[in-house]
Design a protein around this motif. Structure first.
Motif, mmCIF file in Angstrom:
data_model
loop_
_atom_site.group_PDB
_atom_site.id
_atom_site.type_symbol
_atom_site.label_atom_id
_atom_site.label_comp_id
_atom_site.label_asym_id
_atom_site.label_seq_id
_atom_site.Cartn_x
_atom_site.Cartn_y
_atom_site.Cartn_z
ATOM 1 N N THR A 22 -71.285 7.789 10.621
ATOM 2 C CA THR A 22 -70.515 8.441 11.939
ATOM 3 C C THR A 22 -69.365 7.557 12.529
ATOM 4 O O THR A 22 -68.294 8.045 12.737
ATOM 5 N N LYS A 23 -69.973 6.226 12.969
ATOM 6 C CA LYS A 23 -69.002 5.407 13.604
ATOM 7 C C LYS A 23 -67.749 4.998 12.517
ATOM 8 O O LYS A 23 -66.506 4.946 13.048
ATOM 9 N N LEU A 24 -68.168 4.644 11.275
ATOM 10 C CA LEU A 24 -66.991 4.354 10.368
ATOM 11 C C LEU A 24 -65.962 5.607 10.307
ATOM 12 O O LEU A 24 -64.781 5.377 10.464
ATOM 13 N N THR A 26 -65.221 7.720 12.393
ATOM 14 C CA THR A 26 -64.666 8.025 13.764
ATOM 15 C C THR A 26 -63.324 7.022 13.876
ATOM 16 O O THR A 26 -62.410 7.239 14.156
ATOM 17 N N LEU A 27 -63.819 5.762 13.394
ATOM 18 C CA LEU A 27 -62.961 4.806 13.543
ATOM 19 C C LEU A 27 -61.801 4.617 12.666
ATOM 20 O O LEU A 27 -60.499 4.440 12.768
ATOM 21 N N ASP A 30 -59.397 7.412 13.817
ATOM 22 C CA ASP A 30 -58.719 7.430 15.337
ATOM 23 C C ASP A 30 -57.388 6.604 14.898
ATOM 24 O O ASP A 30 -57.318 5.835 14.541
ATOM 25 N N THR A 33 -56.126 3.097 15.872
ATOM 26 C CA THR A 33 -56.642 1.964 15.352
ATOM 27 C C THR A 33 -55.691 1.890 13.810
ATOM 28 O O THR A 33 -56.445 0.932 13.121
ATOM 29 N N VAL A 58 -61.585 -4.253 17.278
ATOM 30 C CA VAL A 58 -62.377 -2.866 16.952
ATOM 31 C C VAL A 58 -63.763 -2.756 16.865
ATOM 32 O O VAL A 58 -64.227 -2.052 17.298
ATOM 33 N N LYS A 61 -65.991 -2.401 19.676
ATOM 34 C CA LYS A 61 -65.889 -0.698 20.585
ATOM 35 C C LYS A 61 -66.839 0.174 19.906
ATOM 36 O O LYS A 61 -67.131 1.176 20.581
ATOM 37 N N TYR A 62 -67.142 0.080 18.608
ATOM 38 C CA TYR A 62 -68.023 0.841 17.954
ATOM 39 C C TYR A 62 -69.469 0.272 17.467
ATOM 40 O O TYR A 62 -70.386 1.058 17.238
ATOM 41 N N PHE A 63 -69.476 -1.002 17.490
ATOM 42 C CA PHE A 63 -70.770 -1.690 17.174
ATOM 43 C C PHE A 63 -71.231 -2.624 18.262
ATOM 44 O O PHE A 63 -70.246 -3.223 18.863
ATOM 45 N N ASN A 66 -68.795 -8.403 16.693
ATOM 46 C CA ASN A 66 -67.631 -8.379 16.214
ATOM 47 C C ASN A 66 -67.567 -9.271 14.952
ATOM 48 O O ASN A 66 -66.710 -10.091 14.766
#
Length: 124
Positions: A22-24, A26-27, A30, A33, A58, A61-63, A66
Protein backbone atom coordinates in the motif's frame (compact mmCIF):
# COMPACT_ATOMS: atom_id res chain seq x y z
CA UNK A 1 4.22 -16.42 10.69
CA UNK A 2 0.87 -14.64 10.56
CA UNK A 3 -0.11 -11.87 8.18
CA UNK A 4 -1.25 -8.60 9.65
CA UNK A 5 -5.01 -8.10 9.92
CA UNK A 6 -6.81 -6.63 6.93
CA UNK A 7 -6.71 -2.86 6.77
CA UNK A 8 -9.47 -0.62 5.50
CA UNK A 9 -8.94 0.44 1.93
CA UNK A 10 -9.80 3.95 0.80
CA UNK A 11 -13.23 2.79 -0.30
CA UNK A 12 -13.98 1.50 3.21
CA UNK A 13 -13.82 -2.19 2.36
CA UNK A 14 -11.42 -4.55 4.11
CA UNK A 15 -8.21 -5.06 2.19
CA UNK A 16 -5.77 -7.94 2.42
CA UNK A 17 -3.00 -5.86 0.87
CA UNK A 18 0.09 -5.69 3.13
CA UNK A 19 1.10 -2.25 4.38
CA UNK A 20 4.37 -2.37 2.43
CA UNK A 21 2.51 -2.70 -0.90
CA UNK A 22 0.00 0.00 0.00
CA UNK A 23 2.83 2.38 0.90
CA UNK A 24 4.77 1.47 -2.25
CA UNK A 25 1.72 2.16 -4.42
CA UNK A 26 1.14 5.50 -2.67
CA UNK A 27 4.69 6.70 -3.14
CA UNK A 28 4.91 5.61 -6.80
CA UNK A 29 1.59 7.39 -7.44
CA UNK A 30 2.61 10.59 -5.59
CA UNK A 31 3.42 13.29 -8.17
CA UNK A 32 5.54 15.11 -5.56
CA UNK A 33 8.07 12.24 -5.58
CA UNK A 34 8.20 11.70 -9.37
CA UNK A 35 11.73 13.10 -9.54
CA UNK A 36 12.87 10.19 -7.32
CA UNK A 37 10.32 7.41 -7.95
CA UNK A 38 7.70 7.10 -10.69
CA UNK A 39 5.93 4.75 -13.09
CA UNK A 40 7.62 3.75 -16.33
CA UNK A 41 6.15 5.18 -19.54
CA UNK A 42 4.02 2.06 -20.16
CA UNK A 43 3.02 1.66 -16.48
CA UNK A 44 4.32 -1.90 -16.12
CA UNK A 45 7.24 -1.01 -13.84
CA UNK A 46 8.58 1.82 -11.72
CA UNK A 47 11.88 3.67 -11.59
CA UNK A 48 13.90 4.80 -8.58
CA UNK A 49 16.23 7.68 -9.44
CA UNK A 50 19.14 8.81 -7.26
CA UNK A 51 18.94 6.04 -4.66
CA UNK A 52 20.84 8.09 -2.10
CA UNK A 53 18.36 10.97 -2.18
CA UNK A 54 15.41 8.56 -2.44
CA UNK A 55 16.53 6.70 0.69
CA UNK A 56 17.21 9.90 2.61
CA UNK A 57 14.24 12.01 1.52
CA UNK A 58 11.40 9.62 0.65
CA UNK A 59 11.81 6.33 2.56
CA UNK A 60 11.54 7.88 6.07
CA UNK A 61 8.21 9.49 5.10
CA UNK A 62 6.67 6.08 4.40
CA UNK A 63 8.76 3.57 6.36
CA UNK A 64 10.56 3.39 9.71
CA UNK A 65 13.98 3.51 8.02
CA UNK A 66 16.03 5.22 5.33
CA UNK A 67 17.86 2.10 4.15
CA UNK A 68 17.73 1.41 0.40
CA UNK A 69 18.98 -2.17 0.87
CA UNK A 70 16.06 -2.90 3.24
CA UNK A 71 13.62 -1.42 0.73
CA UNK A 72 15.03 -3.60 -2.09
CA UNK A 73 14.94 -6.66 0.22
CA UNK A 74 11.23 -6.02 0.83
CA UNK A 75 10.62 -5.71 -2.92
CA UNK A 76 12.39 -9.04 -3.44
CA UNK A 77 10.33 -10.71 -0.71
CA UNK A 78 7.19 -9.74 -2.61
CA UNK A 79 8.51 -11.03 -5.93
CA UNK A 80 9.53 -7.75 -7.57
CA UNK A 81 12.37 -8.08 -10.05
CA UNK A 82 14.97 -5.59 -11.17
CA UNK A 83 14.62 -4.79 -14.88
CA UNK A 84 17.87 -5.17 -16.83
CA UNK A 85 18.22 -3.08 -19.96
CA UNK A 86 18.86 -5.48 -22.86
CA UNK A 87 20.83 -2.95 -24.91
CA UNK A 88 23.27 -2.65 -22.05
CA UNK A 89 23.35 -6.40 -21.50
CA UNK A 90 23.30 -5.76 -17.79
CA UNK A 91 27.05 -5.19 -17.89
CA UNK A 92 27.23 -1.47 -18.55
CA UNK A 93 26.24 0.79 -15.68
CA UNK A 94 23.63 3.33 -16.78
CA UNK A 95 24.81 6.92 -16.88
CA UNK A 96 22.27 8.06 -14.33
CA UNK A 97 21.32 6.37 -11.11
CA UNK A 98 18.10 4.74 -12.37
CA UNK A 99 16.91 1.38 -11.05
CA UNK A 100 13.74 -0.14 -12.48
CA UNK A 101 11.55 -2.76 -10.76
CA UNK A 102 8.54 -4.72 -11.97
CA UNK A 103 5.96 -7.23 -10.79
CA UNK A 104 3.27 -8.97 -12.82
CA UNK A 105 0.55 -7.51 -10.57
CA UNK A 106 2.02 -4.04 -9.92
CA UNK A 107 0.56 -2.10 -12.84
CA UNK A 108 -0.36 1.57 -13.09
CA UNK A 109 -4.11 2.06 -12.92
CA UNK A 110 -4.72 -1.44 -11.56
CA UNK A 111 -4.51 -1.02 -7.79
CA UNK A 112 -7.02 -3.86 -7.37
CA UNK A 113 -4.29 -6.33 -8.46
CA UNK A 114 -2.19 -5.57 -5.36
CA UNK A 115 -4.13 -8.23 -3.43
CA UNK A 116 -2.56 -10.87 -5.71
CA UNK A 117 0.97 -9.94 -4.65
CA UNK A 118 1.98 -12.32 -1.87
CA UNK A 119 5.03 -12.37 0.34
CA UNK A 120 7.27 -15.32 -0.40
CA UNK A 121 7.16 -18.04 2.23
CA UNK A 122 10.55 -19.28 3.41
CA UNK A 123 12.36 -16.89 1.11
CA UNK A 124 15.50 -16.95 3.23
Amino acid sequence: MQDSPPSLAMDGYASNVPAFLTKLWTLVEDPDTNHLICWSINGTSFHVFDQGRFAKEVLPKYFKHNNMASFVRQLNMYGFRKVVNIEQGGLVKPERDDTEFQHLYFLQGHEHLLEHIKRKVGWW
